[in-house]
Each structure stands twice: as C-alpha cells, then as structure tokens.
Design an enzyme around this catalytic site. Structure first.
Site, short mmCIF file in Angstrom:
data_model
loop_
_atom_site.label_atom_id
_atom_site.label_comp_id
_atom_site.label_asym_id
_atom_site.label_seq_id
_atom_site.Cartn_x
_atom_site.Cartn_y
_atom_site.Cartn_z
N SER A 145 53.12 44.03 20.45
CA SER A 145 52.09 44.96 21.63
C SER A 145 50.48 44.72 21.94
O SER A 145 50.40 43.08 21.74
CB SER A 145 51.51 46.14 20.26
OG SER A 145 50.76 46.64 20.37
N TYR A 186 48.00 46.03 10.83
CA TYR A 186 49.73 46.06 11.44
C TYR A 186 49.23 45.42 12.45
O TYR A 186 51.09 44.74 13.14
CB TYR A 186 48.65 47.67 12.13
CG TYR A 186 49.12 47.72 13.33
CD1 TYR A 186 51.02 48.51 13.53
CD2 TYR A 186 48.76 47.73 14.69
CE1 TYR A 186 51.56 48.04 14.63
CE2 TYR A 186 48.87 47.90 15.72
CZ TYR A 186 50.50 48.34 15.94
OH TYR A 186 50.83 48.47 17.37
N LYS A 238 52.67 42.63 14.11
CA LYS A 238 52.85 42.21 14.88
C LYS A 238 53.19 40.87 14.98
O LYS A 238 54.14 40.44 15.71
CB LYS A 238 52.22 43.10 16.02
CG LYS A 238 52.86 44.15 16.26
CD LYS A 238 53.68 44.76 16.57
CE LYS A 238 54.33 46.81 16.83
NZ LYS A 238 55.57 46.80 16.60
C1 UD1 Z 1 45.14 51.29 19.15
C2 UD1 Z 1 45.12 51.05 18.70
C3 UD1 Z 1 46.14 49.43 18.70
C4 UD1 Z 1 47.62 49.69 18.90
C5 UD1 Z 1 47.08 50.43 19.12
C6 UD1 Z 1 48.77 51.84 19.83
C7 UD1 Z 1 42.49 50.95 17.14
C8 UD1 Z 1 41.25 50.49 16.56
N1 UD1 Z 1 44.03 50.42 17.82
O1 UD1 Z 1 44.36 51.13 20.18
O2 UD1 Z 1 45.82 48.43 17.63
O3 UD1 Z 1 48.28 48.72 19.32
O4 UD1 Z 1 46.33 52.09 19.44
O5 UD1 Z 1 48.94 52.68 21.00
O6 UD1 Z 1 43.05 51.57 16.30
N2 UD1 Z 1 39.57 56.58 22.00
C9 UD1 Z 1 38.55 58.48 21.34
N3 UD1 Z 1 38.69 58.75 20.88
C10 UD1 Z 1 39.24 58.90 19.84
C11 UD1 Z 1 40.62 58.21 20.70
C12 UD1 Z 1 40.94 56.84 21.03
O7 UD1 Z 1 36.75 57.80 22.71
O8 UD1 Z 1 39.58 60.38 19.58
C13 UD1 Z 1 39.23 55.90 23.19
C14 UD1 Z 1 39.27 54.25 22.43
O9 UD1 Z 1 37.89 53.81 21.80
C15 UD1 Z 1 39.52 53.53 23.13
C16 UD1 Z 1 40.95 54.14 23.97
O10 UD1 Z 1 40.05 56.06 23.97
O11 UD1 Z 1 38.46 52.95 24.09
C17 UD1 Z 1 41.53 53.90 23.49
O12 UD1 Z 1 42.00 54.16 22.20
P1 UD1 Z 1 43.68 54.42 21.68
O13 UD1 Z 1 44.82 55.53 22.87
O14 UD1 Z 1 43.74 54.77 20.30
O15 UD1 Z 1 43.86 52.99 21.76
P2 UD1 Z 1 43.60 51.06 21.95
O16 UD1 Z 1 42.10 51.09 21.24
O17 UD1 Z 1 44.05 50.32 22.86
#
Ligand code: UD1
Length: 349
Positions: free
Chosen positions: A129, A153, A157
């Site tokens: 990842s 997690y 990896k």
């Molecule tokens: C997350 C994980 C990462 C993992 C990946 C798997 C965390 C801190 N990181 O990454 O370790 O490998 O998923 O797919 O959990 N966001 C919102 N509101 C939400 C959800 C997300 O604003 O309810 C934003 C986040 O701040 C980020 C973006 O959307 O900027 C993407 O978030 P997400 O889909 O959770 O992915 P990652 O943060 O890249």
C-alpha cells in the site's frame, strides 16, 4: 494448460475484481478467504460474470493462520503463483488492536510463505500500500521514496515487504512483486461486484456512496487547511478494474522468465484529486447531493499523496486507463443497484 493461481483474500474488494480479470485472462483461480470483511456472494457473482470461464474458480473458507488447512490446499493443487491480498486494513482499529493486526497479517503471511516454499511455489504478488510512504516529503512518490509506517496496519505492510526481500535474498528461486496501491475506488462496470465494508466505512468513497443511498446523513471533510488547491486532502484514486489489471501485468512479469528476486511497483494514476473534487465528480455521476460538514484534520493523514507511475508503465507495460468520472460512474452504478452491498438491510452489519 491454464496457469493456476492461489488468491488469498479473493472474496474481498480488490481480490474479487482481480479474480474476475484472472478468469477472463484464461487463468485458473483458487480463492481462499476467511470472510472476515468479505462475502461469499462476491465469489458467486464473479463466477457469473466470468461466464464460460466461471468453472475455473474454486473457493475455500480458510484463515491463513490455519496452517494445516493451507497445507491441504497446496497438497491438492500445484500452483504457478500466489496473489496475496488477505489482511486486516483499518488504520484506527490497528491502533486499538495492534496484536490482532500483527497476528492476522504477519502470522498469516509467514504461514503462507512457509507453505509456498515447502511446496515449491515461489512466485508471489503481494498487496502492499501507498501507506508505506507515510507523510511523503515530496510527490510524486517513487518506489525509491523514503518509507515510514505511521500505525500498526502500515507497519504490517512494511514488515511484509521486508520479509519478502529477506526470503528472496536467502533463496534466489523466489520471484516476488510487491504492488503499492494508491486509493482504489469504483467497481466493476457491470455493477455486480464492488466494495462492501462492514460497519462504518473509514475511506472516502464507500462513505460517500452510503450517503448517496440514504444510509448516512453527511460527509465529514477531514481538514480544509492543507496546502492544496481547495485546502482538502489530495489522493491518487485508481479504478479497481485498472488495479486488478495491474496484477495480471505483474503475473505476466513473473512468468516471462526474467530473474526478479523481489521488486516493487506503485499502482496509481499519477494524478492527485482533492476531497471536494471527488465529491463533485460523484455528485455529477449520481445526481445526488452530498451534504458536507467541515472538521479538523484526521490524525495521521497526509496532505498530498500521489504516485509516480513510470516504473509500472515501463517494466510491467501497465497504465491506468480510467479517470475519476468513470470511477464515480461505476461506484454509483454498484451502489444504486446494491445499496446494502451483498447483504440485505436486515442482515447484521
Ligand atoms: C487510508 C488509510 C491508509 C490506507 C488507505 C487504504 C488512514 C489515516 N489512512 O488512506 O493507511 O492505506 O486508506 O485505502 O486511515 N476523508 C474525508 N472524510 C472521510 C474519509 C476520508 O474527508 O470520511 C478524506 C481524507 O482526509 C483523505 C481522503 O479523504 O484526504 C481519502 O481518505 P481515505 O479514503 O481514508 O484514504 P487515505 O487517507 O489515503
């Protein structure tokens, strides 16, 4: 004769899409999965989608920590390669339950590698990842960028990547490809298989999808003060079918006779998209309004993460084909025809 591939975690989101591409590509697939965060319905739907190739899939409900069960699978089939997806992946849960993550992800993988080795199957594609890049100092992330795990997690990896390196050094007959996924989203264009997380989704797209079908009221946007175009986090979203095809490209590389040892590739699009851009694209694709609530940054989140995709392009001859409009179109197609995922609204979630 068809190549035989063992797919651990093949009932899950990325696993099921990859198994379908394997079958359509003429491979035989044996799926093992403990169904902890996945459904056997996905496997049945893959069989249907594969049509005449559906008969080339078999399924066993097995947990990788059950080494004897794993031995039995290897005793019954001689595999040409393994694609290893199985693992727990919720960051927050891993912080609360680190030993569960180390036991499940590390012990499971060590068992798998031992059983592969003793059965003479030493071709592996591992599901790593972009989380291993931590908070990247520079983007795009190249395969040489510094690595840093930020939670248990992510550490699993990283440890598994290191374990793979170590075994390839100890025994040169191993051929291992580590694939670092960026942010997989979307669903198969048929709308028949897609992502169906248990409980409250942690990731952006499954959350948005549940709002659009009326299961949740609004999206909390984690942070709008990053130094990005609109202040919200930027990620490299990749269509899950492109990602699945990346695994076929990796397998082809394993089988082309070149000496690999242990090598690593990013799978992303090379393009960064903000949370607000993703919401807008999804609203356009679905015709649904996604209500937003702005909140502080989520602990551990990076501002901007996207991939350098050059290495996979050059060496695997693979490139993502789809953009965010197709990702949102297919995500909505899956969500609108399966608002409760693979289960009915009455099943425990
Ligand atoms: C997350 C994980 C990462 C993992 C990946 C798997 C965390 C801190 N990181 O990454 O370790 O490998 O998923 O797919 O959990 N966001 C919102 N509101 C939400 C959800 C997300 O604003 O309810 C934003 C986040 O701040 C980020 C973006 O959307 O900027 C993407 O978030 P997400 O889909 O959770 O992915 P990652 O943060 O890249």
């Amino acid at each position: 004769m068809a190549m035989k591939v063992l797919v651990t975690g093949g009932a899950g989101y990325i696993g099921s899409h990859t198994v379908l591409q394997l079958l359509l590509g003429g491979f035989e697939a044996v799926v093992i999965d403990n169904l902890d965060n996945s459904s056997e319905v996905a496997v049945k739907r893959v069989v249907e989608l594969a049509g005449e190739f559906g008969g080339n899939l078999s399924f066993h409900k097995i947990d990788l920590r059950d080494k004897e069960a794993l031995e039995r699978v290897f005793a019954s089939t001689k595999f040409d390669a393994v694609i290893h997806f199985a693992g727990l992946k919720a960051v927050g849960e891993s912080v609360m339950k680190p030993l569960l993550y180390y036991d499940n992800n590390l012990v499971g993988t060590i068992n798998l590698l031992e059983v592969m080795g003793s059965n003479g199957c030493k071709n592996l594609v591992f599901s790593s990842s972009a989380t291993v890049y931590g908070w990247p100092k520079e983007v795009p992330c190249t395969e040489e960028s510094p690595l840093r795990a930020l939670n248990p997690y992510g550490r699993t990896k990283l440890f598994i990547e290191e374990i793979c390196h170590d075994i390839s050094v100890s025994d040169s007959s191993w051929n291992i490809i580590l694939l670092r996924y960026f942010n997989p989203v979307g669903a198969h264009p048929s709308g028949f298989i897609g992502e169906d997380p248990r409980g409250i989704p942690n990731n952006l797209m499954p959350y948005i999808q549940q709002i659009a079908v009326g299961r949740r009221p609004s999206l909390t946007v984690f942070g709008n003060d990053y130094s990005t175009k609109d202040g919200t986090g930027v990620r490299d979203y990749i269509h899950v079918v492109d990602l699945a095809d990346g695994h076929i490209a990796a397998l082809k590389k394993l089988f082309d006779g070149s000496k690999i040892g242990c090598d690593v590739y990013n799978l992303g699009t090379g393009k960064g998209t903000s949370v607000l851009e993703m919401v807008e694209a999804f609203e356009k694709a679905s015709g649904k309004k996604i209500p937003l609530v702005f909140a502080g940054r989520r602990p551990g989140d990076a501002g901007i993460v996207y991939a350098s995709t050059e290495k996979a392009d050059k060496e695997l001859n693979w490139k993502a084909k789809y953009g965010i409009d197709e990702m949102c179109r297919d995500q909505w197609n899956w969500a609108s025809s399966n608002p409760w995922g693979y289960e009915s609204p009455d099943s425990p979630k």
